[in-house]
Design a protein around this motif. Structure first.
Motif, mmCIF file in Angstrom:
data_model
loop_
_atom_site.group_PDB
_atom_site.id
_atom_site.type_symbol
_atom_site.label_atom_id
_atom_site.label_comp_id
_atom_site.label_asym_id
_atom_site.label_seq_id
_atom_site.Cartn_x
_atom_site.Cartn_y
_atom_site.Cartn_z
ATOM 1 N N GLU A 236 0.819 -1.202 0.000
ATOM 2 C CA GLU A 236 0.000 0.000 0.000
ATOM 3 C C GLU A 236 0.859 1.261 0.000
ATOM 4 O O GLU A 236 0.525 2.253 -0.650
ATOM 5 N N LEU A 237 1.965 1.219 0.700
ATOM 6 C CA LEU A 237 2.859 2.385 0.782
ATOM 7 C C LEU A 237 3.386 2.774 -0.588
ATOM 8 O O LEU A 237 3.538 3.952 -0.909
ATOM 9 N N GLU A 238 3.648 1.785 -1.424
ATOM 10 C CA GLU A 238 4.304 2.030 -2.702
ATOM 11 C C GLU A 238 3.330 2.151 -3.869
ATOM 12 O O GLU A 238 3.747 2.287 -5.016
ATOM 13 N N SER A 239 2.033 2.139 -3.589
ATOM 14 C CA SER A 239 1.072 2.120 -4.686
ATOM 15 C C SER A 239 0.892 3.473 -5.348
ATOM 16 O O SER A 239 0.418 3.554 -6.481
ATOM 17 N N GLU A 240 1.245 4.556 -4.659
ATOM 18 C CA GLU A 240 1.173 5.879 -5.273
ATOM 19 C C GLU A 240 2.067 6.837 -4.496
ATOM 20 O O GLU A 240 2.479 6.535 -3.371
ATOM 21 N N PRO A 241 2.387 8.021 -5.080
ATOM 22 C CA PRO A 241 3.225 8.989 -4.358
ATOM 23 C C PRO A 241 2.528 9.466 -3.084
ATOM 24 O O PRO A 241 1.308 9.385 -2.946
ATOM 25 N N LEU A 242 3.321 10.007 -2.170
ATOM 26 C CA LEU A 242 2.787 10.534 -0.903
ATOM 27 C C LEU A 242 3.157 12.009 -0.767
ATOM 28 O O LEU A 242 3.523 12.459 0.312
ATOM 29 N N ASP A 243 3.070 12.734 -1.868
ATOM 30 C CA ASP A 243 3.564 14.108 -1.886
ATOM 31 C C ASP A 243 2.492 15.150 -1.598
ATOM 32 O O ASP A 243 2.767 16.350 -1.667
ATOM 33 N N THR A 244 1.261 14.734 -1.272
ATOM 34 C CA THR A 244 0.212 15.682 -0.909
ATOM 35 C C THR A 244 -0.540 15.153 0.300
ATOM 36 O O THR A 244 -0.555 13.937 0.562
ATOM 37 N N PRO A 245 -1.185 16.031 1.059
ATOM 38 C CA PRO A 245 -1.986 15.556 2.195
ATOM 39 C C PRO A 245 -3.074 14.581 1.769
ATOM 40 O O PRO A 245 -3.380 13.622 2.490
ATOM 41 N N GLU A 246 -3.687 14.819 0.589
ATOM 42 C CA GLU A 246 -4.747 13.943 0.132
ATOM 43 C C GLU A 246 -4.230 12.520 -0.092
ATOM 44 O O GLU A 246 -4.891 11.534 0.254
ATOM 45 N N ARG A 247 -3.046 12.406 -0.689
ATOM 46 C CA ARG A 247 -2.502 11.079 -0.960
ATOM 47 C C ARG A 247 -2.081 10.378 0.328
ATOM 48 O O ARG A 247 -2.229 9.158 0.455
ATOM 49 N N ARG A 248 -1.555 11.136 1.289
ATOM 50 C CA ARG A 248 -1.192 10.516 2.563
ATOM 51 C C ARG A 248 -2.447 10.053 3.307
ATOM 52 O O ARG A 248 -2.468 8.981 3.918
ATOM 53 N N ALA A 249 -3.514 10.847 3.217
ATOM 54 C CA ALA A 249 -4.781 10.414 3.818
ATOM 55 C C ALA A 249 -5.333 9.196 3.082
ATOM 56 O O ALA A 249 -5.935 8.304 3.696
ATOM 57 N N GLY A 250 -5.109 9.156 1.762
ATOM 58 C CA GLY A 250 -5.551 7.997 0.993
ATOM 59 C C GLY A 250 -4.850 6.730 1.430
ATOM 60 O O GLY A 250 -5.462 5.652 1.481
ATOM 61 N N LEU A 251 -3.547 6.829 1.735
ATOM 62 C CA LEU A 251 -2.811 5.659 2.228
ATOM 63 C C LEU A 251 -3.422 5.158 3.530
ATOM 64 O O LEU A 251 -3.645 3.954 3.709
ATOM 65 N N LYS A 252 -3.722 6.092 4.438
ATOM 66 C CA LYS A 252 -4.308 5.672 5.712
ATOM 67 C C LYS A 252 -5.651 4.992 5.485
ATOM 68 O O LYS A 252 -5.968 3.977 6.136
ATOM 69 N N ALA A 253 -6.435 5.515 4.553
ATOM 70 C CA ALA A 253 -7.737 4.900 4.272
ATOM 71 C C ALA A 253 -7.567 3.498 3.696
ATOM 72 O O ALA A 253 -8.322 2.574 4.033
ATOM 73 N N ARG A 254 -6.567 3.321 2.817
ATOM 74 C CA ARG A 254 -6.341 1.982 2.243
ATOM 75 C C ARG A 254 -5.898 0.994 3.312
ATOM 76 O O ARG A 254 -6.283 -0.186 3.282
ATOM 77 N N LEU A 255 -5.101 1.443 4.250
ATOM 78 C CA LEU A 255 -4.657 0.554 5.323
ATOM 79 C C LEU A 255 -5.839 0.131 6.196
ATOM 80 O O LEU A 255 -5.955 -1.040 6.583
ATOM 81 N N ARG A 256 -6.719 1.079 6.508
ATOM 82 C CA ARG A 256 -7.905 0.729 7.285
ATOM 83 C C ARG A 256 -8.788 -0.267 6.521
ATOM 84 O O ARG A 256 -9.314 -1.227 7.091
ATOM 85 N N ALA A 257 -8.928 -0.015 5.216
ATOM 86 C CA ALA A 257 -9.770 -0.897 4.410
ATOM 87 C C ALA A 257 -9.185 -2.302 4.333
ATOM 88 O O ALA A 257 -9.920 -3.293 4.381
ATOM 89 N N ALA A 258 -7.860 -2.391 4.213
ATOM 90 C CA ALA A 258 -7.218 -3.707 4.161
ATOM 91 C C ALA A 258 -7.460 -4.467 5.456
ATOM 92 O O ALA A 258 -7.810 -5.656 5.441
ATOM 93 N N ALA A 259 -7.281 -3.798 6.590
ATOM 94 C CA ALA A 259 -7.504 -4.463 7.877
ATOM 95 C C ALA A 259 -8.950 -4.911 8.020
ATOM 96 O O ALA A 259 -9.235 -5.982 8.586
#
Length: 479
Positions: A236-259
Motif C-alpha cells: 500500500e505504501l508504494e502504490s502511489e506517491p505521498l507528496d500531498t496531504p490527500e494522498r497521505r490520507a488515501g494511504l491511511k484509508a487503504r490501510l484501514r480498508a485492508a484491515a
C-alpha cells in the motif's frame, strides 16, 4: 542436472515424441482408450478421430494428492520451440488443480521427520524443479499447478504449518503474484494462521541456488523472510506517491480498508493498530525533501523490493563516520552511480546495491540514493549531491572520490562515452554481485561439507570466486 538416484526418488519419467506410445502400451495392459481420455492421458479429437497421447517429448512429473496417490501428470517440453514449456493434465474426476499442491506428500514426510524442538519451514515455490531442489536440500516445499494460490490450497498449507513461506521472484511478476496471494489470504487470516514472504536473490530460483551454491546457501536464503503485515503495508505504501496531504490520507484509508477485510474481529483490530503504527513511523521518512528540493513523489512504477528491510533513519554520526579504507571497486561503482543515478534503475531492488555494493560503509548512502531514485520524478547528479551534503555525507563522499580514483575502473575514465560507461558499470556490478554471492555461499557451505555439498562442488565455487577476484582487481573481461 539430477543424479539418477533422484529420478527414482521423485518418480520422474519421459514421454516419447510418438503420438501413441503411451496409448499403445496401456491398451496392451487392458486399458480402454475412453478411460484414458477421461483420466487426461489421451486427447480425443473433436472430429471423432482416434485418441492420441496428451504428453509427447516431455520430461514427466507425477502429481500426487496429499496421501501420495497419483492423480495427474505434468510434463516439461524438451523442444525449446514448444508452445507450452510446462503442460499439466486437465481437470478430471480425480484431479482439480486448485485443490492439489505438487510435492505435498514429500513435504509432509520432511516436516514429520524434523526434531520435536525444531520449527522447520514449509515453503511454497513456483515450479516442479524448485520443489525438487528444496526437497533435496531437506526443505519441505510445494508448488501450485500453474495457477495463483487458491483458498483450498491455503487451507491445505495451514493444516501442515501455521505460517508457510511464499517464495516468489523479485521482479514485477513475482511481486504481483505475492500481492494476489495477499489479497486472497487476507479474509482467511486468524490467530495462528498467516504467511511469510521470501525472495531468492540475484534473479535465481531455488533450483539454480542448489546447483550453483549448495544446500546450505539455499536454506540460508529461504530463511530470510518478511511477515504478512509488513508485506501488506509496503504494497500500500508504494502504490502511489505521498507528496500531498490527500494522498497521505488515501494511504491511511487503504490501510484501514485492508484491515477491515480480515474476518476475525480480534485480528482485524490488531492489524488496524499495527498498520497505522507503521504509517505514523514511515511517513516522516517519506515526506518531501522541502523547499528547493529536486525530488518529487513517485508512484509504484519502481517500488522498493517488498522483501528488503524498510529504510531506517540515517543517523548523523553514522553518516559522518570516516571510512578510511573503502573497497576500491565498490567505491568506483558508487562514484559512477552518484554521477549517473539512472544506472541504478535496473538494480533498485537488488540487496547487493542496497548493501553498498559489498562495502558495508556505503550501505547507508546506497539506501538513501535508492530511496530518492524510487520517489523522485527527476534525480540529477547535482540535486543528488546537494541533498547528500545536507544530511552529512560530505566526508564519506570525499572518501569515495579518493578510493575510486585509485581503483583504475575503466568506466570512470574521462574519455569514456556515457553508453560505454553504463555498459562497463553494469558488467562490473554483475561481477561484484556474483563475487558477494560466492563469498556467502562458501561461508555457509563450510559447515555443509560431506553433506549435500561435495568437496568437488566446494572447490568449484572457490575456484570461481578466486578467478572473479583476480578479474575485478585487474578490471579484466571474462575469458
Amino acid at each position: 542436472g539430477l543424479p539418477a538416484s533422484d529420478w527414482e526418488r521423485f518418480r520422474l519419467g519421459f514421454a516419447p515424441a510418438s503420438r501413441t506410445s503411451l496409448k499403445d502400451y496401456l491398451v496392451t495392459k487392458g486399458a480402454r482408450p475412453a478411460d484414458l481420455v477421461e483420466a487426461g492421458l489421451l486427447i480425443a479429437p473433436e472430429d471423432g478421430g482416434a485418441p492420441y497421447d496428451r504428453f509427447r517429448d516431455r520430461i514427466m512429473f507425477p502429481i500426487a494428492d496429499g496421501r501420495g496417490r497419483i492423480v495427474s501428470f505434468g510434463g516439461r517440453a524438451m523442444d525449446p520451440e514448444a508452445r507450452a514449456k510446462y503442460l499439466n493434465g486437465p481437470e478430471t474426476e480425480l484431479f482439480h488443480k486448485g485443490r492439489v499442491l505438487y510435492g505435498l506428500p514429500e513435504a509432509r514426510r520432511l516436516l514429520a521427520a524434523a526434531p520435536p524442538d525444531a520449527a522447520p519451514p514449509l515453503v511454497v515455490v513456483e515450479g516442479y524443479m524448485d520443489v525438487i531442489a528444496c526437497h533435496r536440500a531437506g526443505i519441505a516445499a510445494v508448488a501450485p499447478l500453474g495457477t495463483a494460490l487458491t483458498e483450498e490450497q491455503m487451507e491445505l498449507l495451514w493444516r501442515r504449518h501455521p505460517e508457510p513461506t511464499l517464495c516468489f521472484d523479485g521482479d514485477r511478476a513475482g511481486r504481483q503474484a505475492a500481492f494476489r496471494a495477499l489479497d486472497r489470504a487476507l479474509p482467511l487470516l486468524t490467530p495462528g494462521r498467516s504467511f511469510r514472504f521470501s525472495v531468492v536473490e540475484g534473479g535465481k530460483d531455488p533450483d539454480d541456488v542448489l546447483r550453483e551454491q549448495g544446500a546450505a546457501a539455499l536454506r540460508s536464503q529461504l530463511s530470510r523472510t518478511v511477515g504478512f503485515a509488513e508485506t501488506l503495508f509496503r504494497r500500500e505504501l508504494e502504490s502511489e506517491p505521498l507528496d500531498t496531504p490527500e494522498r497521505r490520507a488515501g494511504l491511511k484509508a487503504r490501510l484501514r480498508a485492508a484491515a477491515s477485510r480480515i474476518a476475525d474481529r480480534d485480528l482485524q483490530a490488531a492489524y488496524r493498530d499495527d498498520l497505522l503504527a507503521r504509517f505514523e513511523a514511515a511517513l516522516p521518512a517519506r515526506a518531501p525533501s522541502g523547499p528547493g528540493s529536486d525530488f518529487r513523489g513517485r508512484g509504484a512504477g519502481r517500488g522498493r523490493s517488498w522483501i528488503d528491510p524498510a529504510p531506517t533513519s540515517l543517523g548523523r554520526s553514522a553518516a559522518r563516520r570516516l571510512a578510511a579504507a573503502l573497497d576500491g571497486p565498490a567505491a568506483a561503482l558508487m562514484k559512477h552511480a552518484l554521477a549517473d543515478p539512472a544506472c541504478l534503475d535496473d538494480h533498485l531492488e537488488s540487496p547487493f546495491a542496497a548493501g553498498g555494493f559489498g562495502e558495508p560503509d556505503l550501505a547507508g548512502l546506497a539506501k538513501e540514493i535508492i530511496r530518492l531514485r524510487l520517489e523522485s520524478e527527476h534525480l540529477d547528479s547535482q540535486g543528488l549531491a546537494r541533498h547528500l551534503a545536507s544530511i552529512d555525507f560530505e566526508v564519506l563522499l570525499t572518501d569515495i572520490d579518493r578510493a575510486a580514483a585509485k581503483s583504475g575502473a575503466p568506466f570512470l575514465k574521462p574519455d569514456v562515452s556515457l553508453e560505454d560507461a553504463r555498459s562497463q558499470w553494469s558488467q562490473a556490478f554483475a561481477r561484484l554481485s556474483r563475487l558477494a554471492a560466492l563469498d556467502e555461499a562458501l561461508s555457509t557451505a563450510k559447515g555443509d561439507l560431506g553433506g549435500s555439498l561435495s568437496m568437488d562442488a566446494f572447490s568449484r565455487l572457490k575456484g570461481e570466486r578466486d578467478r572473479l577476484r583476480r578479474q575485478i582487481r585487474n578490471w579484466q573481461d571474462e575469458p
